[in-house]
Scaffold this active site. Structure first.
Site, PDB file in Angstrom:
ATOM      1  CG  ASP A 159      -1.732   1.260   1.356  1.00  0.00           C
ATOM      2  OD1 ASP A 159      -2.520   1.552   0.442  1.00  0.00           O
ATOM      3  OD2 ASP A 159      -1.572   1.970   2.371  1.00  0.00           O
TER       4      ASP A 159
ATOM      5  CB  ILE B 166      -7.335   8.828   3.094  1.00  0.00           C
ATOM      6  CG1 ILE B 166      -6.192   9.285   4.009  1.00  0.00           C
ATOM      7  CG2 ILE B 166      -8.653   8.719   3.845  1.00  0.00           C
ATOM      8  CD1 ILE B 166      -6.367  10.694   4.526  1.00  0.00           C
ATOM      9  NE  ARG B 167       0.467   5.584   2.242  1.00  0.00           N
ATOM     10  CZ  ARG B 167       0.457   4.873   3.355  1.00  0.00           C
ATOM     11  NH1 ARG B 167      -0.132   3.689   3.362  1.00  0.00           N
ATOM     12  NH2 ARG B 167       1.021   5.336   4.446  1.00  0.00           N
ATOM     13  CB  ALA B 168      -6.232   4.876  -2.643  1.00  0.00           C
TER      14      ALA B 168
END
Length: 347
Positions: A170, A251-253
């Site tokens: 991720d 919320i990294r995406a």
């Protein structure tokens, strides 16, 4: 008999031109976006052997002016990666001296990690920390030093040799999955380009010089314009909706999609970020983060539990069931005669 041994001279090998890569448009886009905004977390390239993973990384480094290309070996230690402090110098003359590691050598260039899935997790974790922050912190015996380490991280892996843990997967900004080319014409184009480069590298570089120069200028101008671009509310909302649909964790995406969309707008020399930019980079940011349920097409999603009557009907044997399966048969209970007691042991 006297034999004259010719003198050998080391020659710097030229990198395959980035603009001559064939059939790697998604990978080329991901690498260019990471070059404009290295803080996205780099690019993870997954694919079988012989699909130009390392060739693409070296080709990108050749586009960046005076950019070093540093390869991280699998046997590297944490100190070799991030560096160390020479405490003995403190005891001798009161000066703390930093012995720089590979992240310092890669500053301003490309740090290439082949078979990143085979590295120890602690090494990958430290590497991703530095790549995302652009700052490396070296600590030893209570003494701490920091230095800039801004580079494009390119990691490659062959899925047949093992996967990365989801936590580490991720943290890579963008990802691209390469496949073996199955189109005959594309394979021929790839082979011809490679043979031409092997035969006369400078001739191929000369033919690609104009395209390469335009791309170098676009990267430099994109870097300068990056911080002047902002995300309209519609762009942020669209990125959030795509992330929710993909079922990603955290919320990294969303953040990576927005930064990649901004980098794309800067690369194409536009003054604003559009919703279409998010769509253009979404798969690069979501492919390695999408949940398994969200990745399934609607027809393959689990259906609601059937009613009792429907379940009973589905359990009846049909001619379309598993080949060779037999219908269930009831078995009655059989009473066995008592076996008595064990005979006493002999003394």
């Amino acid at each position: 008999m006297n034999t004259t041994v010719p003198e050998l001279h080391a020659a710097a090998s030229a990198a395959f031109p980035f603009t001559a890569l064939v059939g790697h448009e998604p990978l080329q886009r991901a690498l260019l976006l990471a070059a404009i905004d290295p803080g996205m977390g780099g690019v993870l390239i997954s694919g079988p052997r012989g699909t130009a993973k390392s060739t693409s990384a070296r080709a990108l480094a050749a586009l960046l002016p005076q950019a070093p290309f540093v390869t991280l070996p699998l046997a590297a230690s944490l100190e070799q990666l991030v560096g160390t402090l020479n405490i003995e110098d403190v005891l001798r003359d009161g000066q703390v001296r930093l012995a720089p590691g590979m992240v310092a050598r890669a500053h301003g260039g490309v740090l290439y990690v082949d078979e990143v899935n085979l590295l120890p997790d602690a090494l990958v974790d430290a590497l991703l920390d530095v790549a995302a922050s652009g700052l490396n912190t070296v600590e030893r015996d209570g003494v701490s030093r920091q230095h800039a380490a801004r580079f494009v991280l390119v990691g490659t892996m062959n899925p047949e040799e093992g996967e990365l843990r989801p936590q580490l997967l991720d943290r890579f900004g963008l990802s691209v999955t390469l496949e073996n080319p199955v189109d005959a014409e594309q394979r021929q184009a790839i082979v011809r380009a490679r043979l031409a480069f092997d035969h006369d590298p400078q001739a191929l570089l000369a033919r690609q010089a104009k395209k390469q120069a335009l791309l170098v200028a676009a990267i430099m101008e994109g870097r300068e314009a990056l911080n002047d671009l902002h995300w309209p509310d519609a762009v942020v909302q669209h990125a959030a909706q795509l992330a929710l649909t993909a079922g990603v964790d955290g919320i990294r995406a969303d953040l990576v999609m927005l930064r990649a969309a901004r980098a794309l707008a800067a690369l194409e020399q536009r003054g604003s970020v559009r919703v279409e930019d998010v769509d253009a980079v979404a798969e690069l940011a979501l492919a390695h983060r999408r949940s398994p349920d969200a990745a399934q097409p609607p027809a393959n999603r689990p259906s609601p539990a059937p009613a009792d009557g429907q379940r009973a009907a589905e359990q009846q044997p049909t001619s379309e069931g598993d080949w060779g399966a037999l219908p269930p048969q009831s078995q009655g209970m059989v009473r066995f005669a008592a076996t008595g007691v064990w005979p006493p042991k002999k003394a």
